[in-house]
Design a protein around this motif. Structure first.
Motif, PDB file in Angstrom:
ATOM      1  N   UNK A  35       0.834  -1.194   0.000  1.00 53.43           N
ATOM      2  CA  UNK A  35       0.000   0.000   0.000  1.00 53.43           C
ATOM      3  C   UNK A  35       0.873   1.250   0.000  1.00 53.43           C
ATOM      4  N   UNK A  36       0.583   2.169  -0.906  1.00 53.09           N
ATOM      5  CA  UNK A  36       1.307   3.427  -0.962  1.00 53.09           C
ATOM      6  C   UNK A  36       2.594   3.397  -1.765  1.00 53.09           C
ATOM      7  N   UNK A  37       2.902   2.279  -2.416  1.00 49.15           N
ATOM      8  CA  UNK A  37       4.121   2.220  -3.236  1.00 49.15           C
ATOM      9  C   UNK A  37       3.871   2.805  -4.627  1.00 49.15           C
ATOM     10  N   UNK A  38       4.957   3.261  -5.249  1.00 51.92           N
ATOM     11  CA  UNK A  38       4.943   3.751  -6.629  1.00 51.92           C
ATOM     12  C   UNK A  38       5.925   2.870  -7.396  1.00 51.92           C
ATOM     13  N   UNK A  39       5.390   1.958  -8.207  1.00 45.70           N
ATOM     14  CA  UNK A  39       6.195   0.974  -8.926  1.00 45.70           C
ATOM     15  C   UNK A  39       6.015   1.184 -10.423  1.00 45.70           C
ATOM     16  N   UNK A  40       7.133   1.198 -11.159  1.00 43.54           N
ATOM     17  CA  UNK A  40       7.056   1.287 -12.610  1.00 43.54           C
ATOM     18  C   UNK A  40       7.399  -0.075 -13.211  1.00 43.54           C
ATOM     19  N   UNK A  41       6.757  -0.382 -14.324  1.00 43.25           N
ATOM     20  CA  UNK A  41       6.962  -1.652 -15.025  1.00 43.25           C
ATOM     21  C   UNK A  41       7.477  -1.296 -16.413  1.00 43.25           C
ATOM     22  N   UNK A  42       8.706  -1.720 -16.715  1.00 37.29           N
ATOM     23  CA  UNK A  42       9.372  -1.281 -17.937  1.00 37.29           C
ATOM     24  C   UNK A  42       9.752  -2.478 -18.793  1.00 37.29           C
ATOM     25  N   UNK A  43       9.873  -2.196 -20.087  1.00 40.97           N
ATOM     26  CA  UNK A  43      10.265  -3.235 -21.025  1.00 40.97           C
ATOM     27  C   UNK A  43       9.968  -2.789 -22.437  1.00 40.97           C
ATOM     28  N   UNK A 176       1.194  10.150 -25.257  1.00 41.59           N
ATOM     29  CA  UNK A 176       0.647  11.037 -26.277  1.00 41.59           C
ATOM     30  C   UNK A 176       0.849  12.511 -25.956  1.00 41.59           C
ATOM     31  N   UNK A 177       1.766  12.802 -25.019  1.00 42.63           N
ATOM     32  CA  UNK A 177       1.931  14.179 -24.552  1.00 42.63           C
ATOM     33  C   UNK A 177       3.304  14.730 -24.926  1.00 42.63           C
ATOM     34  N   UNK A 178       3.362  16.066 -25.121  1.00 43.73           N
ATOM     35  CA  UNK A 178       4.664  16.716 -25.302  1.00 43.73           C
ATOM     36  C   UNK A 178       5.378  16.750 -23.957  1.00 43.73           C
ATOM     37  N   UNK A 179       6.643  17.139 -23.971  1.00 45.85           N
ATOM     38  CA  UNK A 179       7.454  17.013 -22.761  1.00 45.85           C
ATOM     39  C   UNK A 179       6.924  17.874 -21.614  1.00 45.85           C
ATOM     40  N   UNK A 180       6.415  19.063 -21.914  1.00 45.44           N
ATOM     41  CA  UNK A 180       5.894  19.922 -20.853  1.00 45.44           C
ATOM     42  C   UNK A 180       4.680  19.319 -20.173  1.00 45.44           C
ATOM     43  N   UNK A 181       3.722  18.857 -20.984  1.00 44.61           N
ATOM     44  CA  UNK A 181       2.531  18.225 -20.411  1.00 44.61           C
ATOM     45  C   UNK A 181       2.868  16.908 -19.731  1.00 44.61           C
ATOM     46  N   UNK A 182       3.835  16.169 -20.292  1.00 43.99           N
ATOM     47  CA  UNK A 182       4.249  14.908 -19.659  1.00 43.99           C
ATOM     48  C   UNK A 182       4.792  15.175 -18.256  1.00 43.99           C
ATOM     49  N   UNK A 183       5.617  16.211 -18.131  1.00 42.03           N
ATOM     50  CA  UNK A 183       6.172  16.542 -16.812  1.00 42.03           C
ATOM     51  C   UNK A 183       5.069  16.911 -15.830  1.00 42.03           C
ATOM     52  N   UNK A 184       4.065  17.649 -16.302  1.00 41.13           N
ATOM     53  CA  UNK A 184       2.975  18.058 -15.411  1.00 41.13           C
ATOM     54  C   UNK A 184       2.164  16.842 -14.949  1.00 41.13           C
ATOM     55  N   UNK A 201       2.814   2.063 -12.853  1.00 44.38           N
ATOM     56  CA  UNK A 201       2.897   2.746 -14.146  1.00 44.38           C
ATOM     57  C   UNK A 201       3.671   1.868 -15.112  1.00 44.38           C
ATOM     58  N   UNK A 202       3.010   1.444 -16.179  1.00 46.60           N
ATOM     59  CA  UNK A 202       3.628   0.637 -17.229  1.00 46.60           C
ATOM     60  C   UNK A 202       4.179   1.588 -18.292  1.00 46.60           C
ATOM     61  N   UNK A 203       5.462   1.447 -18.630  1.00 46.45           N
ATOM     62  CA  UNK A 203       6.082   2.408 -19.542  1.00 46.45           C
ATOM     63  C   UNK A 203       7.277   1.781 -20.249  1.00 46.45           C
ATOM     64  N   UNK A 204       7.649   2.372 -21.392  1.00 46.66           N
ATOM     65  CA  UNK A 204       8.925   2.014 -22.018  1.00 46.66           C
ATOM     66  C   UNK A 204       9.903   3.178 -21.900  1.00 46.66           C
ATOM     67  N   UNK A 205       9.466   4.270 -21.257  1.00 47.16           N
ATOM     68  CA  UNK A 205      10.222   5.511 -21.173  1.00 47.16           C
ATOM     69  C   UNK A 205      11.070   5.521 -19.891  1.00 47.16           C
ATOM     70  N   UNK A 206      12.382   5.620 -20.055  1.00 51.00           N
ATOM     71  CA  UNK A 206      13.277   5.593 -18.908  1.00 51.00           C
ATOM     72  C   UNK A 206      13.063   6.740 -17.943  1.00 51.00           C
ATOM     73  N   UNK A 207      12.708   7.929 -18.464  1.00 52.68           N
ATOM     74  CA  UNK A 207      12.480   9.074 -17.583  1.00 52.68           C
ATOM     75  C   UNK A 207      11.237   8.858 -16.715  1.00 52.68           C
ATOM     76  N   UNK A 208      10.206   8.267 -17.309  1.00 51.24           N
ATOM     77  CA  UNK A 208       9.007   7.950 -16.529  1.00 51.24           C
ATOM     78  C   UNK A 208       9.336   6.899 -15.483  1.00 51.24           C
ATOM     79  N   UNK A 209      10.084   5.872 -15.889  1.00 52.01           N
ATOM     80  CA  UNK A 209      10.428   4.789 -14.973  1.00 52.01           C
ATOM     81  C   UNK A 209      11.208   5.303 -13.772  1.00 52.01           C
ATOM     82  N   UNK A 210      12.030   6.328 -13.985  1.00 49.94           N
ATOM     83  CA  UNK A 210      12.865   6.857 -12.909  1.00 49.94           C
ATOM     84  C   UNK A 210      12.051   7.551 -11.823  1.00 49.94           C
ATOM     85  N   UNK A 211      10.793   7.871 -12.097  1.00 50.51           N
ATOM     86  CA  UNK A 211       9.949   8.543 -11.097  1.00 50.51           C
ATOM     87  C   UNK A 211       9.494   7.586  -9.993  1.00 50.51           C
TER      88      UNK A 211
END
Length: 229
Positions: A35-43, A176-184, A201-211
């Protein structure tokens, strides 16, 4: 006082598509997300991320192992019970926002409550509250078609939050977002996590995964933990 069960607990969970020949989409895996964890799933594409998402979101049944959501053994549930559990416990956020373009933001969020038994008057109040949580209370009457991509994704997040789920399950939420909206949007997700929400959060984006606090890597249907930060 006993510790609450993990939100997600996989014990040897796998999924094989029937053949011939049988095709393993997710090899048997163990995973615990508290409960309360933030886990990213990458590949990479085709790695098994969609299968993981569908199993975790109770859209597909695993063909082996035990999946417990909030301590509930999902294998014991019929389809109607799985649907009800999914509606109560999981909020979904997709890459494509899946909003009705000519409905207002508040109407789009209210739609998530139609089959929950919440009276219509209460639905609107809950939807307005969810939009305020994502910083869009002032845009609640705007049509989705009149909003930017970042605003539409925030409406989609409000829709996922309105039922007060245990888990927010996000599939490429910034794809589907530009970098500014993605950051927000990522800042918004980070704020929800800080407030106690469990995020996957399922992603292939390393910057998203790092969050995330932790990352799980999927490759060729094999799931493994990346080192915890």
């Amino acid at each position: 006082m006993s510790e609450p069960p993990p939100v997600i607990e996989f014990s040897g969970v796998g999924l094989t598509h029937p053949g011939p020949p049988p095709v393993p989409a997710l090899h048997p895996a163990d995973l615990r997300i508290g409960r309360g964890e933030f886990v990213t799933v990458v590949g990479p594409s085709g790695s098994g991320k969609s299968t993981f998402l569908n199993v975790t979101g109770l859209l597909d049944r695993p063909t082996e192992g035990v999946y417990r959501l909030d301590g509930i053994d999902t294998a014991t549930l019929g389809e109607a019970q799985r649907t009800a559990l999914r509606g109560r416990r999981i909020g979904f956020v997709f890459q494509s926002f899946h909003l009705l373009p000519h409905r207002s933001a508040v109407e789009n969020v209210m739609l998530a409550l139609v089959y929950t038994g919440v009276p219509r008057k209460e639905r609107r109040a809950l939807a307005v509250d969810a939009l305020q949580r994502v910083g869009l209370g002032h845009r609640r009457e705007a049509a989705a078609s009149q909003m930017s991509g970042g605003e539409r994704q925030r409406v989609a997040i409000a829709r996922a939050l309105v039922g007060r789920p245990s888990l927010l399950l996000c599939d490429e939420p910034t794809g589907n977002l530009d970098s500014g909206n993605a950051d927000r949007v990522l800042d918004l997700l980070g704020g929800l996590h800080a407030a106690g929400m469990t995020l996957v959060v399922v992603t292939h984006d390393g910057e998203v995964a790092a969050r995330g606090q932790r990352s799980v890597v999927i490759r060729d249907g094999l799931l493994r933990e990346r080192e915890t930060r």
